[in-house]
Design a protein around this motif. Sequence first.
Motif, mmCIF file in Angstrom:
data_model
loop_
_atom_site.group_PDB
_atom_site.id
_atom_site.type_symbol
_atom_site.label_atom_id
_atom_site.label_comp_id
_atom_site.label_asym_id
_atom_site.label_seq_id
_atom_site.Cartn_x
_atom_site.Cartn_y
_atom_site.Cartn_z
ATOM 1 N N GLU A 1 -8.725 5.915 1.983
ATOM 2 C CA GLU A 1 -7.297 5.712 1.713
ATOM 3 C C GLU A 1 -6.483 6.993 1.902
ATOM 4 O O GLU A 1 -5.279 6.928 2.124
ATOM 5 C CB GLU A 1 -7.108 5.146 0.307
ATOM 6 N N LYS B 1 2.396 8.323 6.367
ATOM 7 C CA LYS B 1 3.364 9.426 6.306
ATOM 8 C C LYS B 1 3.741 9.882 7.724
ATOM 9 O O LYS B 1 4.905 10.113 8.039
ATOM 10 C CB LYS B 1 2.744 10.627 5.568
ATOM 11 N N TYR C 1 -5.126 16.382 3.266
ATOM 12 C CA TYR C 1 -4.769 15.551 2.111
ATOM 13 C C TYR C 1 -4.737 16.384 0.834
ATOM 14 O O TYR C 1 -3.857 16.207 -0.005
ATOM 15 C CB TYR C 1 -5.755 14.389 1.958
ATOM 16 N N LYS D 1 0.846 -1.201 0.000
ATOM 17 C CA LYS D 1 0.000 0.000 0.000
ATOM 18 C C LYS D 1 0.877 1.246 0.000
ATOM 19 O O LYS D 1 0.625 2.198 -0.739
ATOM 20 C CB LYS D 1 -0.891 -0.022 1.249
ATOM 21 N N LYS E 1 -1.453 16.446 -1.270
ATOM 22 C CA LYS E 1 -1.548 15.903 -2.635
ATOM 23 C C LYS E 1 -1.036 16.946 -3.645
ATOM 24 O O LYS E 1 -0.273 16.613 -4.556
ATOM 25 C CB LYS E 1 -3.024 15.566 -2.894
ATOM 26 N N GLU F 1 -3.050 7.093 3.914
ATOM 27 C CA GLU F 1 -1.792 7.622 3.374
ATOM 28 C C GLU F 1 -1.177 8.636 4.356
ATOM 29 O O GLU F 1 0.030 8.616 4.624
ATOM 30 C CB GLU F 1 -2.035 8.263 1.996
ATOM 31 N N TRP G 1 -11.099 11.657 -2.938
ATOM 32 C CA TRP G 1 -10.395 10.929 -1.892
ATOM 33 C C TRP G 1 -11.290 10.781 -0.667
ATOM 34 O O TRP G 1 -12.199 11.579 -0.442
ATOM 35 C CB TRP G 1 -9.065 11.595 -1.543
ATOM 36 N N GLU H 1 2.077 1.895 -3.338
ATOM 37 C CA GLU H 1 1.017 2.517 -4.165
ATOM 38 C C GLU H 1 0.976 4.025 -3.940
ATOM 39 O O GLU H 1 0.701 4.795 -4.838
ATOM 40 C CB GLU H 1 -0.350 1.962 -3.764
ATOM 41 N N PHE H 2 1.234 4.436 -2.690
ATOM 42 C CA PHE H 2 1.209 5.870 -2.359
ATOM 43 C C PHE H 2 2.525 6.554 -2.729
ATOM 44 O O PHE H 2 2.724 7.735 -2.456
ATOM 45 C CB PHE H 2 0.968 6.071 -0.851
#
Length: 530
Positions: A380, A388, A518, A344, A522, A384, A495, A347-348
Amino acid sequence: MSVEQKAVVIYDTTLRDGTQGEDFSLSVEDKVRIALKLDEFGIHYIEGGWPDSNPKDKQFFQEIKNYELRNAKIAAFGSTHHPAQSPEKGLRALVEAGTPVITIFGKSWTVHVKEALRISLERNLEIIQNSVAYLRQHVDEVIYDAEHYFDGFKEDRDYALQTLKRAHEAGATTLVLCDTNGGTLPHELAEIIQETRKHFPSATFGIHAHNDSELAVANSLEAVRNGITHVQGTINGIGERCGNANLCSIIPNLCLKMNIPCIPAENLRKLRHVSRYILELANMPPNKYQPFVGRSAFAHKGGVHISAVRRNPRTYEHIDPELVGNKRRFLISDLSGKAAVKMKAEEFGIKLPEDDPVARSILLRIKELEAAGFQFEAAEASLELLIKRLEGESRKYFELLGFRVIDQKEEDGRPPVSEATIQIRVGGQVEHTAALGQGPVNALDNALRKALEKFYPQLKTMELIDYKVRVLPGREGTASKVRVLIESSDGKDTWGTVGVSHDILEASWQALVDSITYKMYKDEKEKSSS
Ligand SMILES: CC(=O)SCCNC(=O)CCNC(=O)[C@H](O)C(C)(C)COP(=O)(O)OP(=O)(O)OC[C@H]1O[C@@H](n2cnc3c(N)ncnc32)[C@H](O)[C@@H]1OP(=O)(O)O
Ligand SMILES: CC(=O)C(=O)O
């Protein structure tokens, strides 16, 4: 059993039998758009509707003439002529539809002839023969759907065969055996097809299966194994009662498992798109568990599965998801192991070294949070941010100094007024704002954005598109914990974020803060990678 491997033609009845399904209704424009999509996908026949049934279906046949189809032939559908009418009168609308193919259904089952039509068995045979013969004077292809063929065969084998004989002799170009009530089992279906085909060695046969016993796909594939070369069904299996044979499962099974050509091989990758397109136009929610095309069809959750799939996807996947335009997904939950966390994180875009203890501490934290009511499958973005943070790299974009929310109801019959005030610090600056809202959560959201937009103007592009509250299981009544899931969008991405608390405002606040954080994280990530 014969195992002939001829190519199979696909006959789509989404626009006709599909629209007999509950909650599935299409405008003329939708029907035209779907027909064009099916044509582009490589479907051979598209049954457009029943022109004698309603103005919409009649108009579809006029509209579709304005388009040149590349692969598909359009078929108009109806029944054999009414016993009280001549073929000329009873079948006029079908001929006037002006299609190159006409499909009619006739009765194969004595029970239907006697009780639904209330005519003699001989009169039904005449009607079948006269209807097919009349239509063959107008079109080159008449497909005969032998309604209730399998039930009819079981009740009175000779009569069912006679109905087919009349249609065949009158010039029907394909004899379609219908499991109209969807009650036939695959082994019965195979025996009946084998027996029937012996009587018509030169005929082309089709199958039309309904899903009342959850066997429509299996029965269609079994029919193909028994020499049938024309398969009817609908996209997503939509149709009367429990639906029709699902072409989204039949097509990949034929192409990938049985090695039988049907649609052009290169189009198989469009399968998921076609499935979604039709649901979207019909305003129907997708079934995430649908084989091949559903969002969960290749979603791995068990830690053992994820660990193995990471080493070789064949360990837990029957096909490569990309072959049907789908995607592999890894779900993180309390059933995960560290392999899942690493996947995962990758993926991030976060690379955790193989022997890094952080993966284990992230895993333990996820399990703790899930035990407390969090769920990250639909959140998700929160996951994420959590990874982090635990990796020690997250940036705090603002600090909360406090908020207050007032929900004031002044008298019965008038809606309450919600107002939020908030104080935050960004860098060295303190901002204090207030806002009204449609309810306390909306007021809090408005106040927070008002305070932050001055520092982060990109928040203006963002909106909350879904807000769900779930009371977590327990016996605490109004003191229960709640889980809030928020879905946000900035027009480019969407998201999901999550919050959990005994206090609905606190749970909403957590999900809201993750959502806003986020967005900013992002945007920074995108900027640094461009
Ligand atoms: C298995 C299948 O999916 S078949 C397709 C089923 N789909 C539909 O029914 C959707 C479209 N249907 C309609 O719009 C209407 O039912 C119509 C326009 C076809 C007929 O409407 P009406 O004339 O009002 O008749 P109604 O729907 O009440 O009854 C059906 C009629 O068709 C007759 N009929 C049924 N099957 C057949 C057949 N194979 N051949 C000839 N007549 C038939 C019935 O006997 C009945 O006529 P009757 O009342 O004079 O005995
Ligand atoms: C013709 C048809 O739709 C059926 O028999 O189910």
